[in-house]
Design a protein around this motif. Structure first.
Motif, PDB file in Angstrom:
ATOM      1  N   SER A 180       5.965 123.289 -62.325  1.00 28.35           N
ATOM      2  CA  SER A 180       4.840 123.967 -62.967  1.00 28.35           C
ATOM      3  C   SER A 180       3.651 123.024 -63.160  1.00 28.35           C
ATOM      4  O   SER A 180       2.503 123.457 -63.158  1.00 28.35           O
ATOM      5  CB  SER A 180       5.264 124.543 -64.311  1.00 28.35           C
ATOM      6  OG  SER A 180       5.741 123.512 -65.168  1.00 28.35           O
ATOM      7  N   SER A 181       3.914 121.710 -63.344  1.00 22.43           N
ATOM      8  CA  SER A 181       2.813 120.771 -63.540  1.00 22.43           C
ATOM      9  C   SER A 181       1.935 120.682 -62.298  1.00 22.43           C
ATOM     10  O   SER A 181       0.715 120.506 -62.404  1.00 22.43           O
ATOM     11  CB  SER A 181       3.350 119.386 -63.907  1.00 22.43           C
ATOM     12  OG  SER A 181       4.135 118.863 -62.850  1.00 22.43           O
ATOM     13  N   THR A 182       2.538 120.807 -61.120  1.00 26.83           N
ATOM     14  CA  THR A 182       1.751 120.797 -59.882  1.00 26.83           C
ATOM     15  C   THR A 182       0.791 121.973 -59.850  1.00 26.83           C
ATOM     16  O   THR A 182      -0.384 121.836 -59.486  1.00 26.83           O
ATOM     17  CB  THR A 182       2.678 120.850 -58.648  1.00 26.83           C
ATOM     18  OG1 THR A 182       3.581 119.755 -58.700  1.00 26.83           O
ATOM     19  CG2 THR A 182       1.876 120.793 -57.359  1.00 26.83           C
ATOM     20  N   VAL A 183       1.279 123.132 -60.255  1.00 21.85           N
ATOM     21  CA  VAL A 183       0.438 124.336 -60.269  1.00 21.85           C
ATOM     22  C   VAL A 183      -0.666 124.202 -61.308  1.00 21.85           C
ATOM     23  O   VAL A 183      -1.843 124.442 -61.016  1.00 21.85           O
ATOM     24  CB  VAL A 183       1.295 125.592 -60.542  1.00 21.85           C
ATOM     25  CG1 VAL A 183       0.420 126.843 -60.572  1.00 21.85           C
ATOM     26  CG2 VAL A 183       2.390 125.730 -59.497  1.00 21.85           C
ATOM     27  N   SER A 184      -0.296 123.805 -62.533  1.00 25.04           N
ATOM     28  CA  SER A 184      -1.297 123.724 -63.603  1.00 25.04           C
ATOM     29  C   SER A 184      -2.316 122.615 -63.323  1.00 25.04           C
ATOM     30  O   SER A 184      -3.507 122.777 -63.618  1.00 25.04           O
ATOM     31  CB  SER A 184      -0.618 123.495 -64.954  1.00 25.04           C
ATOM     32  OG  SER A 184       0.171 122.322 -64.929  1.00 25.04           O
ATOM     33  N   ASP A 185      -1.879 121.495 -62.744  1.00 20.14           N
ATOM     34  CA  ASP A 185      -2.819 120.429 -62.383  1.00 20.14           C
ATOM     35  C   ASP A 185      -3.811 120.909 -61.319  1.00 20.14           C
ATOM     36  O   ASP A 185      -4.999 120.575 -61.371  1.00 20.14           O
ATOM     37  CB  ASP A 185      -2.069 119.208 -61.856  1.00 20.14           C
ATOM     38  CG  ASP A 185      -1.331 118.461 -62.956  1.00 20.14           C
ATOM     39  OD1 ASP A 185      -1.600 118.739 -64.141  1.00 20.14           O
ATOM     40  OD2 ASP A 185      -0.464 117.618 -62.639  1.00 20.14           O
ATOM     41  N   ARG A 218      -5.736 136.149 -60.212  1.00 17.38           N
ATOM     42  CA  ARG A 218      -4.419 136.566 -59.722  1.00 17.38           C
ATOM     43  C   ARG A 218      -3.317 135.654 -60.256  1.00 17.38           C
ATOM     44  O   ARG A 218      -2.232 136.113 -60.612  1.00 17.38           O
ATOM     45  CB  ARG A 218      -4.414 136.567 -58.196  1.00 17.38           C
ATOM     46  CG  ARG A 218      -5.259 137.679 -57.568  1.00 17.38           C
ATOM     47  CD  ARG A 218      -5.472 137.428 -56.081  1.00 17.38           C
ATOM     48  NE  ARG A 218      -4.210 137.281 -55.370  1.00 17.38           N
ATOM     49  CZ  ARG A 218      -4.071 136.598 -54.239  1.00 17.38           C
ATOM     50  NH1 ARG A 218      -5.118 135.984 -53.714  1.00 17.38           N
ATOM     51  NH2 ARG A 218      -2.911 136.532 -53.642  1.00 17.38           N
ATOM     52  N   LEU A 219      -3.589 134.350 -60.310  1.00 16.28           N
ATOM     53  CA  LEU A 219      -2.595 133.408 -60.820  1.00 16.28           C
ATOM     54  C   LEU A 219      -2.265 133.671 -62.280  1.00 16.28           C
ATOM     55  O   LEU A 219      -1.101 133.689 -62.681  1.00 16.28           O
ATOM     56  CB  LEU A 219      -3.114 131.974 -60.672  1.00 16.28           C
ATOM     57  CG  LEU A 219      -2.932 131.288 -59.329  1.00 16.28           C
ATOM     58  CD1 LEU A 219      -3.800 130.044 -59.264  1.00 16.28           C
ATOM     59  CD2 LEU A 219      -1.474 130.916 -59.110  1.00 16.28           C
ATOM     60  N   ILE A 220      -3.301 133.867 -63.085  1.00 14.50           N
ATOM     61  CA  ILE A 220      -3.085 134.052 -64.518  1.00 14.50           C
ATOM     62  C   ILE A 220      -2.488 135.426 -64.801  1.00 14.50           C
ATOM     63  O   ILE A 220      -1.855 135.630 -65.837  1.00 14.50           O
ATOM     64  CB  ILE A 220      -4.407 133.824 -65.278  1.00 14.50           C
ATOM     65  CG1 ILE A 220      -4.875 132.392 -65.036  1.00 14.50           C
ATOM     66  CG2 ILE A 220      -4.252 134.053 -66.771  1.00 14.50           C
ATOM     67  CD1 ILE A 220      -6.279 132.109 -65.479  1.00 14.50           C
ATOM     68  N   SER A 221      -2.649 136.358 -63.880  1.00 14.02           N
ATOM     69  CA  SER A 221      -2.021 137.669 -64.034  1.00 14.02           C
ATOM     70  C   SER A 221      -0.527 137.616 -63.744  1.00 14.02           C
ATOM     71  O   SER A 221       0.204 138.545 -64.098  1.00 14.02           O
ATOM     72  CB  SER A 221      -2.684 138.690 -63.092  1.00 14.02           C
ATOM     73  OG  SER A 221      -4.041 138.870 -63.416  1.00 14.02           O
ATOM     74  N   ASP A 222      -0.065 136.550 -63.083  1.00 17.47           N
ATOM     75  CA  ASP A 222       1.348 136.418 -62.746  1.00 17.47           C
ATOM     76  C   ASP A 222       2.131 135.974 -63.976  1.00 17.47           C
ATOM     77  O   ASP A 222       1.853 134.923 -64.560  1.00 17.47           O
ATOM     78  CB  ASP A 222       1.516 135.392 -61.615  1.00 17.47           C
ATOM     79  CG  ASP A 222       2.939 135.329 -61.101  1.00 17.47           C
ATOM     80  OD1 ASP A 222       3.774 134.721 -61.789  1.00 17.47           O
ATOM     81  OD2 ASP A 222       3.212 135.896 -60.027  1.00 17.47           O
ATOM     82  N   CYS A 223       3.100 136.767 -64.369  1.00 19.01           N
ATOM     83  CA  CYS A 223       3.821 136.502 -65.623  1.00 19.01           C
ATOM     84  C   CYS A 223       4.615 135.201 -65.573  1.00 19.01           C
ATOM     85  O   CYS A 223       4.807 134.548 -66.595  1.00 19.01           O
ATOM     86  CB  CYS A 223       4.732 137.679 -65.967  1.00 19.01           C
ATOM     87  SG  CYS A 223       5.963 138.055 -64.704  1.00 19.01           S
ATOM     88  N   ASN A 224       5.093 134.788 -64.394  1.00 16.85           N
ATOM     89  CA  ASN A 224       5.883 133.566 -64.291  1.00 16.85           C
ATOM     90  C   ASN A 224       5.029 132.302 -64.325  1.00 16.85           C
ATOM     91  O   ASN A 224       5.476 131.247 -64.765  1.00 16.85           O
ATOM     92  CB  ASN A 224       6.705 133.559 -62.990  1.00 16.85           C
ATOM     93  CG  ASN A 224       7.827 134.573 -63.028  1.00 16.85           C
ATOM     94  OD1 ASN A 224       8.445 134.774 -64.056  1.00 16.85           O
ATOM     95  ND2 ASN A 224       8.080 135.217 -61.902  1.00 16.85           N
ATOM     96  N   LEU A 225       3.807 132.410 -63.831  1.00 19.96           N
ATOM     97  CA  LEU A 225       2.956 131.229 -63.725  1.00 19.96           C
ATOM     98  C   LEU A 225       1.957 131.097 -64.872  1.00 19.96           C
ATOM     99  O   LEU A 225       1.509 129.995 -65.190  1.00 19.96           O
ATOM    100  CB  LEU A 225       2.180 131.261 -62.403  1.00 19.96           C
ATOM    101  CG  LEU A 225       3.014 131.206 -61.123  1.00 19.96           C
ATOM    102  CD1 LEU A 225       2.126 131.394 -59.899  1.00 19.96           C
ATOM    103  CD2 LEU A 225       3.765 129.883 -61.023  1.00 19.96           C
ATOM    104  N   SER A 226       1.603 132.221 -65.497  1.00 11.07           N
ATOM    105  CA  SER A 226       0.525 132.197 -66.482  1.00 11.07           C
ATOM    106  C   SER A 226       0.837 131.310 -67.682  1.00 11.07           C
ATOM    107  O   SER A 226      -0.041 130.603 -68.190  1.00 11.07           O
ATOM    108  CB  SER A 226       0.212 133.622 -66.955  1.00 11.07           C
ATOM    109  OG  SER A 226       1.360 134.217 -67.525  1.00 11.07           O
ATOM    110  N   ASN A 227       2.102 131.336 -68.161  1.00 10.96           N
ATOM    111  CA  ASN A 227       2.452 130.520 -69.331  1.00 10.96           C
ATOM    112  C   ASN A 227       2.224 129.041 -69.075  1.00 10.96           C
ATOM    113  O   ASN A 227       1.678 128.317 -69.911  1.00 10.96           O
ATOM    114  CB  ASN A 227       3.910 130.751 -69.729  1.00 10.96           C
ATOM    115  CG  ASN A 227       4.131 132.128 -70.317  1.00 10.96           C
ATOM    116  OD1 ASN A 227       3.206 132.715 -70.869  1.00 10.96           O
ATOM    117  ND2 ASN A 227       5.339 132.642 -70.191  1.00 10.96           N
ATOM    118  N   HIS A 228       2.656 128.561 -67.884  1.00  6.37           N
ATOM    119  CA  HIS A 228       2.487 127.147 -67.550  1.00  6.37           C
ATOM    120  C   HIS A 228       1.003 126.798 -67.410  1.00  6.37           C
ATOM    121  O   HIS A 228       0.567 125.732 -67.844  1.00  6.37           O
ATOM    122  CB  HIS A 228       3.214 126.824 -66.254  1.00  6.37           C
ATOM    123  CG  HIS A 228       4.672 127.161 -66.281  1.00  6.37           C
ATOM    124  ND1 HIS A 228       5.554 126.546 -67.139  1.00  6.37           N
ATOM    125  CD2 HIS A 228       5.417 128.061 -65.582  1.00  6.37           C
ATOM    126  CE1 HIS A 228       6.768 127.038 -66.958  1.00  6.37           C
ATOM    127  NE2 HIS A 228       6.711 127.958 -66.015  1.00  6.37           N
TER     128      HIS A 228
END
Length: 389
Positions: A180-185, A218-228
């Motif tokens: 998740s850090s790769t995505v959020s970074d 689209r990323l922030i709308s994704d429930c699995n990725l938005s929290n990270h």
């Protein structure tokens, strides 16, 4: 005196003595100290740029590794090539938005479509090595190039994630959690670059920023990725929203209306995400409420008002109408917050503001009335839906 303070004073004294003893004969101690400070600061900036370039390269290698892991996970679930070929490739417009001569034509809305990813992944999800993402050096690239690698990674990630969650393709989604850090970074870097771009936009606008904002939504709308993403990037997202608002509100250029419409469309795209819509609507209404109060004061004392700000506020009205219409289609007032302070303030002063300002500012009060109708309609739909068994 504690040890830390004593060592600090001793170090300063030792440094001062070393500078005095080593200074050239033709320079004073002050001049030599200033010269040394310039040399050290110059070296520090060079090292800083090198570190930034290496950090960017490491992040892009992490992006490539994550995509490779996900692709290898697809193979373990079976060969996805035939299924990927069945996906109809999307289309992406790469045309540039050309400014109208007048700067006032707002009739043409920019439309953002999904980037064409299917053909890429038919080849990338084969046993051949995953194609490397472009490694772009920050110091020698334009703003758009380093950002494009982050956006490309995030778009690829979304496409792969959509396929892995489809009925025919199942794989281990722990890759998204563990990395998740790769995505959020990547999101953080993309936001940082977009803020820099929008503060000093270059003309004509390319389709890149529209596509980047759409990818973020689209990323922030994704429930699995938005929290990270929100854990690390919530403040940066808020800064980006405020930057877009201020570009619209403070712009006083004569040929500004085309720019404002472009930025307003970006706000609407961000607001298509349920998690971001509430904060955007609240910030927009805060500016509208503030300006309404200012106009009320100006109207009482018959003073002059800021014409530029008055003209710019209508872009806020347009964005609010677009977002509230989206909310009205869903009939869910709770997502924007019926108890939101700015919404409460707007509705409480709505009728009084229209009554007091309608003679002096008829167009402004007309838009206030329209917003009130939309908010009432959403609330009515929500009450009716909640009353159903």
């Amino acid at each position: 005196m504690d040890n830390q303070a004593w060592y600090l004073r001793t170090s300063k004294l030792a440094l001062a003595l070393a500078i005095i003893r080593s200074k050239p004969a033709d320079k004073s101690s002050r001049e030599y100290t200033e010269h040394l400070a310039l040399v050290v600061s110059g070296q520090e900036s060079k090292w800083k740029s090198k570190v930034e370039a290496l950090e960017a390269e490491v992040l892009q290698l992490r992006q490539k590794l994550l995509l490779s892991k996900i692709c290898s996970g697809l193979f373990k679930s079976g060969d996805p090539s035939s299924q990927l070929q069945a996906q109809e490739p999307g289309s992406s417009e790469s045309t540039l938005t050309v400014l109208e001569d007048s700067g006032c034509d707002l009739s043409h809305e920019q439309k953002t479509e999904s980037s064409e990813m299917s053909q890429h992944f038919v080849g990338s999800c084969t046993p051949t090595p995953f194609p490397p993402l472009p490694i772009v050096k920050k110091h020698s690239a334009t703003l758009e190039n380093p950002l494009s690698s982050h956006m490309q990674f995030l778009q690829h990630l979304l496409e792969l994630k959509n396929w892995t969650e489809s009925e025919n393709l199942k794989t281990d989604l722990s890759y998204f959690e563990n990395n998740s850090s790769t995505v959020s970074d990547s999101v953080f870097q993309l936001l940082d670059g977009l803020i820099t771009f929008y503060r000093e936009p270059k003309f004509p606008f390319s389709n890149f920023c529209t596509e980047a904002v759409d990818t973020l939504a689209r990323l922030i709308s994704d429930c699995n990725l938005s929290n990270h993403i929100l854990k690390k990037c919530s403040k940066k997202l808020e800064e980006f929203e405020k930057t877009l608002l201020q570009i619209i509100l403070r712009n006083n250029h004569i040929n500004r209306f085309q720019v404002q419409h472009y930025v307003a469309q970006s706000l609407v795209t961000l607001g298509s995400c349920n998690l971001l819509r509430k904060s955007i609507i609240s910030q927009l209404l805060s500016e509208v409420n503030s300006f309404t109060d200012d106009l009320g004061t100006i109207n009482q004392v018959q003073a002059s008002y800021d014409v530029t700000r008055y003209e710019n506020i209508f872009s806020f009205f347009w964005v609010l109408e677009q977002l509230l219409q989206k909310e009205n289609e869903k009939g869910n007032m709770s997502s924007i917050g019926r108890d939101d302070l700015e919404i409460k303030k707007f509705l409480q002063k709505h009728d009084e503001a229209i009554f007091l300002l309608s003679d002096a500012f008829p167009l402004f009060t007309f838009y206030l009335w329209r917003l009130g109708i939309l908010l009432d309609s959403i609330e009515r739909e929500t009450v009716e839906s909640n009353s159903l068994p």
